[in-house]
Design a protein around this motif. Structure first.
Motif, PDB file in Angstrom:
ATOM      1  N   PRO A 178      -6.389  17.976   5.808  1.00 53.40           N
ATOM      2  CA  PRO A 178      -5.642  17.173   6.788  1.00 53.40           C
ATOM      3  C   PRO A 178      -6.285  15.819   7.063  1.00 53.40           C
ATOM      4  O   PRO A 178      -7.516  15.680   7.078  1.00 53.40           O
ATOM      5  CB  PRO A 178      -5.651  18.053   8.044  1.00 53.40           C
ATOM      6  N   LEU A 179      -5.431  14.827   7.283  1.00 50.04           N
ATOM      7  CA  LEU A 179      -5.869  13.480   7.624  1.00 50.04           C
ATOM      8  C   LEU A 179      -5.290  13.075   8.976  1.00 50.04           C
ATOM      9  O   LEU A 179      -4.271  13.619   9.411  1.00 50.04           O
ATOM     10  CB  LEU A 179      -5.376  12.475   6.573  1.00 50.04           C
ATOM     11  N   ASP A 180      -5.924  12.111   9.606  1.00 53.65           N
ATOM     12  CA  ASP A 180      -5.314  11.452  10.757  1.00 53.65           C
ATOM     13  C   ASP A 180      -4.246  10.501  10.223  1.00 53.65           C
ATOM     14  O   ASP A 180      -4.554   9.601   9.421  1.00 53.65           O
ATOM     15  CB  ASP A 180      -6.361  10.679  11.560  1.00 53.65           C
ATOM     16  N   LEU A 181      -3.010  10.712  10.625  1.00 54.71           N
ATOM     17  CA  LEU A 181      -1.879   9.958  10.075  1.00 54.71           C
ATOM     18  C   LEU A 181      -1.407   8.891  11.058  1.00 54.71           C
ATOM     19  O   LEU A 181      -1.563   9.051  12.269  1.00 54.71           O
ATOM     20  CB  LEU A 181      -0.742  10.922   9.738  1.00 54.71           C
ATOM     21  N   PRO A 182      -0.804   7.819  10.555  1.00 47.87           N
ATOM     22  CA  PRO A 182      -0.561   7.496   9.143  1.00 47.87           C
ATOM     23  C   PRO A 182      -1.858   7.093   8.442  1.00 47.87           C
ATOM     24  O   PRO A 182      -2.806   6.621   9.092  1.00 47.87           O
ATOM     25  CB  PRO A 182       0.418   6.334   9.200  1.00 47.87           C
ATOM     26  N   ASP A 218      -6.254  13.669  -3.943  1.00 45.62           N
ATOM     27  CA  ASP A 218      -5.192  12.864  -3.327  1.00 45.62           C
ATOM     28  C   ASP A 218      -3.996  13.746  -2.971  1.00 45.62           C
ATOM     29  O   ASP A 218      -3.351  13.551  -1.931  1.00 45.62           O
ATOM     30  CB  ASP A 218      -4.741  11.761  -4.267  1.00 45.62           C
ATOM     31  N   ILE A 219      -3.710  14.720  -3.827  1.00 47.93           N
ATOM     32  CA  ILE A 219      -2.629  15.668  -3.547  1.00 47.93           C
ATOM     33  C   ILE A 219      -2.985  16.523  -2.337  1.00 47.93           C
ATOM     34  O   ILE A 219      -2.145  16.790  -1.473  1.00 47.93           O
ATOM     35  CB  ILE A 219      -2.345  16.533  -4.782  1.00 47.93           C
ATOM     36  N   TYR A 220      -4.249  16.942  -2.250  1.00 48.66           N
ATOM     37  CA  TYR A 220      -4.683  17.740  -1.102  1.00 48.66           C
ATOM     38  C   TYR A 220      -4.558  16.929   0.191  1.00 48.66           C
ATOM     39  O   TYR A 220      -4.146  17.459   1.232  1.00 48.66           O
ATOM     40  CB  TYR A 220      -6.131  18.201  -1.273  1.00 48.66           C
ATOM     41  N   HIS A 221      -4.918  15.640   0.144  1.00 49.34           N
ATOM     42  CA  HIS A 221      -4.774  14.782   1.322  1.00 49.34           C
ATOM     43  C   HIS A 221      -3.301  14.598   1.681  1.00 49.34           C
ATOM     44  O   HIS A 221      -2.924  14.640   2.854  1.00 49.34           O
ATOM     45  CB  HIS A 221      -5.413  13.420   1.064  1.00 49.34           C
ATOM     46  N   ARG A 222      -2.479  14.358   0.679  1.00 46.26           N
ATOM     47  CA  ARG A 222      -1.050  14.139   0.934  1.00 46.26           C
ATOM     48  C   ARG A 222      -0.381  15.374   1.522  1.00 46.26           C
ATOM     49  O   ARG A 222       0.419  15.294   2.456  1.00 46.26           O
ATOM     50  CB  ARG A 222      -0.358  13.764  -0.384  1.00 46.26           C
ATOM     51  N   SER A 223      -0.713  16.539   0.980  1.00 47.64           N
ATOM     52  CA  SER A 223      -0.031  17.775   1.372  1.00 47.64           C
ATOM     53  C   SER A 223      -0.511  18.329   2.706  1.00 47.64           C
ATOM     54  O   SER A 223       0.189  19.109   3.345  1.00 47.64           O
ATOM     55  CB  SER A 223      -0.233  18.839   0.289  1.00 47.64           C
ATOM     56  N   GLY A 224      -1.710  17.939   3.107  1.00 44.88           N
ATOM     57  CA  GLY A 224      -2.292  18.495   4.326  1.00 44.88           C
ATOM     58  C   GLY A 224      -3.263  19.618   4.058  1.00 44.88           C
ATOM     59  O   GLY A 224      -3.838  20.173   5.003  1.00 44.88           O
ATOM     60  N   ALA A 225      -3.474  19.980   2.789  1.00 42.58           N
ATOM     61  CA  ALA A 225      -4.510  20.970   2.473  1.00 42.58           C
ATOM     62  C   ALA A 225      -5.862  20.482   2.980  1.00 42.58           C
ATOM     63  O   ALA A 225      -6.686  21.274   3.437  1.00 42.58           O
ATOM     64  CB  ALA A 225      -4.558  21.226   0.962  1.00 42.58           C
ATOM     65  N   ALA A 255       0.850  -1.189   0.000  1.00 44.38           N
ATOM     66  CA  ALA A 255       0.000   0.000   0.000  1.00 44.38           C
ATOM     67  C   ALA A 255       0.883   1.236   0.000  1.00 44.38           C
ATOM     68  O   ALA A 255       2.075   1.164   0.325  1.00 44.38           O
ATOM     69  CB  ALA A 255      -0.935   0.007   1.207  1.00 44.38           C
ATOM     70  N   ILE A 256       0.286   2.367  -0.355  1.00 47.03           N
ATOM     71  CA  ILE A 256       0.959   3.665  -0.281  1.00 47.03           C
ATOM     72  C   ILE A 256       0.501   4.348   1.005  1.00 47.03           C
ATOM     73  O   ILE A 256      -0.693   4.608   1.189  1.00 47.03           O
ATOM     74  CB  ILE A 256       0.634   4.550  -1.492  1.00 47.03           C
ATOM     75  N   ILE A 257       1.456   4.638   1.890  1.00 50.04           N
ATOM     76  CA  ILE A 257       1.163   5.210   3.202  1.00 50.04           C
ATOM     77  C   ILE A 257       1.726   6.630   3.280  1.00 50.04           C
ATOM     78  O   ILE A 257       2.830   6.907   2.795  1.00 50.04           O
ATOM     79  CB  ILE A 257       1.793   4.357   4.322  1.00 50.04           C
ATOM     80  N   VAL A 258       0.963   7.523   3.919  1.00 51.78           N
ATOM     81  CA  VAL A 258       1.436   8.868   4.252  1.00 51.78           C
ATOM     82  C   VAL A 258       1.572   8.936   5.766  1.00 51.78           C
ATOM     83  O   VAL A 258       0.579   8.784   6.485  1.00 51.78           O
ATOM     84  CB  VAL A 258       0.467   9.952   3.740  1.00 51.78           C
ATOM     85  N   SER A 259       2.801   9.144   6.238  1.00 52.74           N
ATOM     86  CA  SER A 259       3.044   9.248   7.680  1.00 52.74           C
ATOM     87  C   SER A 259       3.189  10.687   8.141  1.00 52.74           C
ATOM     88  O   SER A 259       3.077  10.980   9.330  1.00 52.74           O
ATOM     89  CB  SER A 259       4.310   8.460   8.060  1.00 52.74           C
ATOM     90  N   ALA A 260       3.464  11.600   7.196  1.00 50.06           N
ATOM     91  CA  ALA A 260       3.574  13.036   7.487  1.00 50.06           C
ATOM     92  C   ALA A 260       3.161  13.786   6.242  1.00 50.06           C
ATOM     93  O   ALA A 260       3.495  13.380   5.120  1.00 50.06           O
ATOM     94  CB  ALA A 260       5.010  13.403   7.883  1.00 50.06           C
ATOM     95  N   HIS A 261       2.411  14.881   6.415  1.00 48.25           N
ATOM     96  CA  HIS A 261       1.993  15.673   5.267  1.00 48.25           C
ATOM     97  C   HIS A 261       3.203  16.324   4.605  1.00 48.25           C
ATOM     98  O   HIS A 261       4.174  16.706   5.267  1.00 48.25           O
ATOM     99  CB  HIS A 261       0.995  16.749   5.688  1.00 48.25           C
ATOM    100  N   GLY A 262       3.132  16.448   3.257  1.00 45.16           N
ATOM    101  CA  GLY A 262       4.246  17.065   2.547  1.00 45.16           C
ATOM    102  C   GLY A 262       4.144  16.828   1.056  1.00 45.16           C
ATOM    103  O   GLY A 262       3.057  16.599   0.512  1.00 45.16           O
ATOM    104  N   GLY A 263       5.291  16.877   0.378  1.00 45.81           N
ATOM    105  CA  GLY A 263       5.349  16.692  -1.054  1.00 45.81           C
ATOM    106  C   GLY A 263       5.278  15.228  -1.456  1.00 45.81           C
ATOM    107  O   GLY A 263       5.073  14.338  -0.604  1.00 45.81           O
ATOM    108  N   PRO A 264       5.456  14.943  -2.751  1.00 40.82           N
ATOM    109  CA  PRO A 264       5.373  13.551  -3.225  1.00 40.82           C
ATOM    110  C   PRO A 264       6.326  12.594  -2.510  1.00 40.82           C
ATOM    111  O   PRO A 264       6.067  11.390  -2.442  1.00 40.82           O
ATOM    112  CB  PRO A 264       5.726  13.668  -4.713  1.00 40.82           C
ATOM    113  N   GLU A 265       7.418  13.153  -1.951  1.00 37.63           N
ATOM    114  CA  GLU A 265       8.397  12.298  -1.273  1.00 37.63           C
ATOM    115  C   GLU A 265       7.840  11.617  -0.031  1.00 37.63           C
ATOM    116  O   GLU A 265       8.430  10.639   0.463  1.00 37.63           O
ATOM    117  CB  GLU A 265       9.643  13.111  -0.898  1.00 37.63           C
ATOM    118  N   VAL A 266       6.704  12.079   0.510  1.00 35.03           N
ATOM    119  CA  VAL A 266       6.151  11.446   1.716  1.00 35.03           C
ATOM    120  C   VAL A 266       5.340  10.192   1.389  1.00 35.03           C
ATOM    121  O   VAL A 266       4.915   9.486   2.300  1.00 35.03           O
ATOM    122  CB  VAL A 266       5.280  12.431   2.532  1.00 35.03           C
TER     123      VAL A 266
END
Length: 315
Positions: A52-56, A43-50, A3-14
């Motif tokens: 915000p999501l409960d992470l990870p 998906d970009i808005y979720h990843r970047s924090g625009a 799966a693709i996980i986001v542990s911290a909001h940010g750019g594509p590198e997260v």
């Protein structure tokens, strides 16, 4: 599974490609072996924090595949069904857990990849043209970013309703795609406001900051601006008096979740969409397919406006 996980909001590198245990469905849930996941600006808005999501968190809001397990209390979905969904977080994965009341059946004549590509943008185009502003024959419609996956669908649905469709693009290559989708007139972003001033019934704007002011200028008195996205950045605060001065205009910021909140409405929109696809009345342009592990590249390409049509991640 992966799966693709986001542990911290940010750019594509997260975006992290990680291994996770296979999921088990809970009450009212199904597990789907994902055939494809759609890539969208949300998906970009979720990843970047625009947004915000409960992470990870596993991101991705759209997909399709084959049901491999059903949880307690599920009655209308069974193992082996081909289903699709939208506006359900967690689609960038090999096995997605989805509430059973949020999946829709995919007809035999519609491949699962195509269903994944159609759901979020297709149902968004459906509610925008059939509910937010019910397009009628003879209406004059402006669709921004007409070469994108969303823009091409809006053009097609507005033409099905009998509208005259104007659209904006940035290059000659994108102009060709917009015309192939059915646009009557294709304009560049720097001259659309002057060319169309005061003549448009409805503006469908997913670009945001760069096009918003010009979009208000082109509306006729009592016309409607449907701002459904912000690819160029968020629109600054608006003085409502501007709407008065420019002709008692209407402004709305809709989102798909509010137009498919009831299951009957979700099923109706999906059924209409798949029916148009089966009849050849709507064409879904899948322009790029990426392995799931290359989600970063997909996000970079989408944000950099290096793509046209729909982007998919394939597990």
């Amino acid at each position: 599974m992966h799966a693709i996980i986001v542990s911290a909001h940010g750019g594509p590198e997260v975006l992290e490609y990680v291994e996770r245990p296979d999921p088990v469905p809970g009450e009212g849930e199904v597990v789907v072996d994902v055939a494809a996941s759609g890539v969208n600006f949300i998906d970009i808005y979720h990843r970047s924090g625009a947004y915000p999501l409960d992470l990870p968190a596993t991101i991705g809001s759209e997909g399709a595949g084959t049901v491999s397990a059903v949880g307690p209390g599920v009655q209308d979905v069974k193992v082996g069904d081909t289903v699709a969904w939208a506006s359900v977080l967690g689609s960038y994965t090999e096995k997605a857990v989805v509430p059973a009341d949020r999946v829709v059946p995919v007809p035999d004549d519609v491949p699962a990849e195509l269903a994944a590509a159609a759901m979020l943008q297709g149902m968004t185009a459906h509610y925008l043209t059939h509910s937010t502003f019910e397009v009628k024959e003879g209406d004059r419609v402006l669709v921004h970013a007409g070469a994108g996956g969303m823009g091409q669908l809006l053009i097609q649905l507005a033409k099905l309703k009998g509208a005259t469709v104007y659209t904006t693009v940035s290059t000659s290559e994108k102009e060709k795609l917009a015309r192939e989708a059915g646009a009557d007139e294709v304009l560049r972003y720097d001259d659309f406001a002057q060319a169309l001033r005061g003549s448009i019934d409805v503006v469908y704007d997913g670009v945001g900051k760069a096009t918003f002011d010009g979009g208000l200028e082109v509306l006729r008195p009592r016309g409607l601006m449907a701002l459904y996205g912000a690819a160029s950045g968020p629109v600054p605060p608006v003085d409502p008096q501007v709407l008065n001065k420019q002709g008692s205009l209407f402004l709305t910021r809709p989102t798909l979740a509010h137009y498919v909140a009831e299951r009957a409405e979700l099923l109706q929109r999906a059924s209409d969409l798949f029916g148009w696809i089966e009849k050849g009345q709507v064409r879904i342009n899948v322009s790029h397919r990426y392995p799931l592990a290359e989600a970063r590249q997909a996000h970079e390409d989408l944000a950099g406006r290096r793509t046209t049509g729909k982007l998919l991640l394939i597990p």
